[in-house]
Structures are given as C-alpha cells and as structure tokens.
Write a protein that holds these residues in place. Structure first.
Motif, PDB file in Angstrom:
ATOM      1  N   TRP A  27      37.790  35.452  41.701  1.00 14.20           N
ATOM      2  CA  TRP A  27      38.420  34.300  42.343  1.00 14.20           C
ATOM      3  C   TRP A  27      39.370  33.668  41.339  1.00 14.20           C
ATOM      4  O   TRP A  27      39.345  33.978  40.165  1.00 14.20           O
ATOM      5  CB  TRP A  27      37.378  33.304  42.856  1.00 14.20           C
ATOM      6  N   TYR A  28      40.230  32.797  41.836  1.00 20.25           N
ATOM      7  CA  TYR A  28      41.277  32.202  41.016  1.00 20.25           C
ATOM      8  C   TYR A  28      41.177  30.681  41.061  1.00 20.25           C
ATOM      9  O   TYR A  28      40.829  30.106  42.093  1.00 20.25           O
ATOM     10  CB  TYR A  28      42.658  32.644  41.531  1.00 20.25           C
ATOM     11  N   THR A  29      41.478  30.063  39.927  1.00 21.24           N
ATOM     12  CA  THR A  29      41.551  28.610  39.855  1.00 21.24           C
ATOM     13  C   THR A  29      42.901  28.222  39.257  1.00 21.24           C
ATOM     14  O   THR A  29      43.535  29.031  38.559  1.00 21.24           O
ATOM     15  CB  THR A  29      40.421  28.016  38.997  1.00 21.24           C
ATOM     16  N   MET A  72      45.302  38.638  45.302  1.00 16.39           N
ATOM     17  CA  MET A  72      44.056  38.906  46.025  1.00 16.39           C
ATOM     18  C   MET A  72      44.187  40.151  46.899  1.00 16.39           C
ATOM     19  O   MET A  72      43.245  40.932  47.016  1.00 16.39           O
ATOM     20  CB  MET A  72      43.660  37.681  46.860  1.00 16.39           C
TER      21      MET A  72
END
Length: 89
Positions: A27-29, A72
């Motif tokens: 996941w990405y932040t 993604m």
C-alpha cells in the motif's frame, strides 16, 4: 530509513509517496510538506499550509493519486505474473 517511492515538488511544496509492504500486500502513503527557511538560515519542513498553498497542494495530491493508481495496476500485474509462474512450477 527507506527511500521514497516517488516525490512531486512545485516551488516550496512537495508530496512524498512511500511504498509500504507486509504479508498482506503493498500500500502507499503520502506526506505533504512545505519547506521554509528558519531564522538561522537552515531549511525546515512543515505540514502546515497557508491559504495560498492549498490549490497547489491539491494539484500535487492529484498527481500523487494518478501515480499511485498506475503503480497499483503495475503491482497487480506483477503479482498475477508471479502467481502464474508459481502455479506452473
């Protein structure tokens, strides 16, 4: 500390994208920042924004969203290829 996955910058504003992984996936932040010079002439960063920063930061966030969406999709394609290769063995 790990390297950012990507960074978008315009003047003194930036968003840094971080890739995070665990056993459940990737996941990405995103961290927004505004750079400024302190009284001792050293550069500092804050996540506090002024009214003049908001539209620029919104555009940087839009760019980050587009980059993450593309990444993604690439992650999903790579994961499917790995799973196909693992099941073929």
């Amino acid at each position: 500390m790990s390297q950012p996955a990507h960074k978008f910058r315009f003047q003194n504003l930036s968003v840094t994208i971080w890739r995070n992984k665990n056993d459940k996936g990737t996941w990405y932040t995103v961290n927004p920042a505004r750079s400024y010079k302190a009284g001792d002439e050293t550069w500092k960063e804050t996540d506090s924004l002024g009214a003049d920063d908001l539209l620029i930061m919104a555009e940087l966030h839009r760019m980050a969203f587009a980059w993450i969406a593309k990444q993604m999709a690439a992650d999903a394609t790579a994961r499917k290829a790995r799973e196909a290769a693992d099941s073929a063995d």
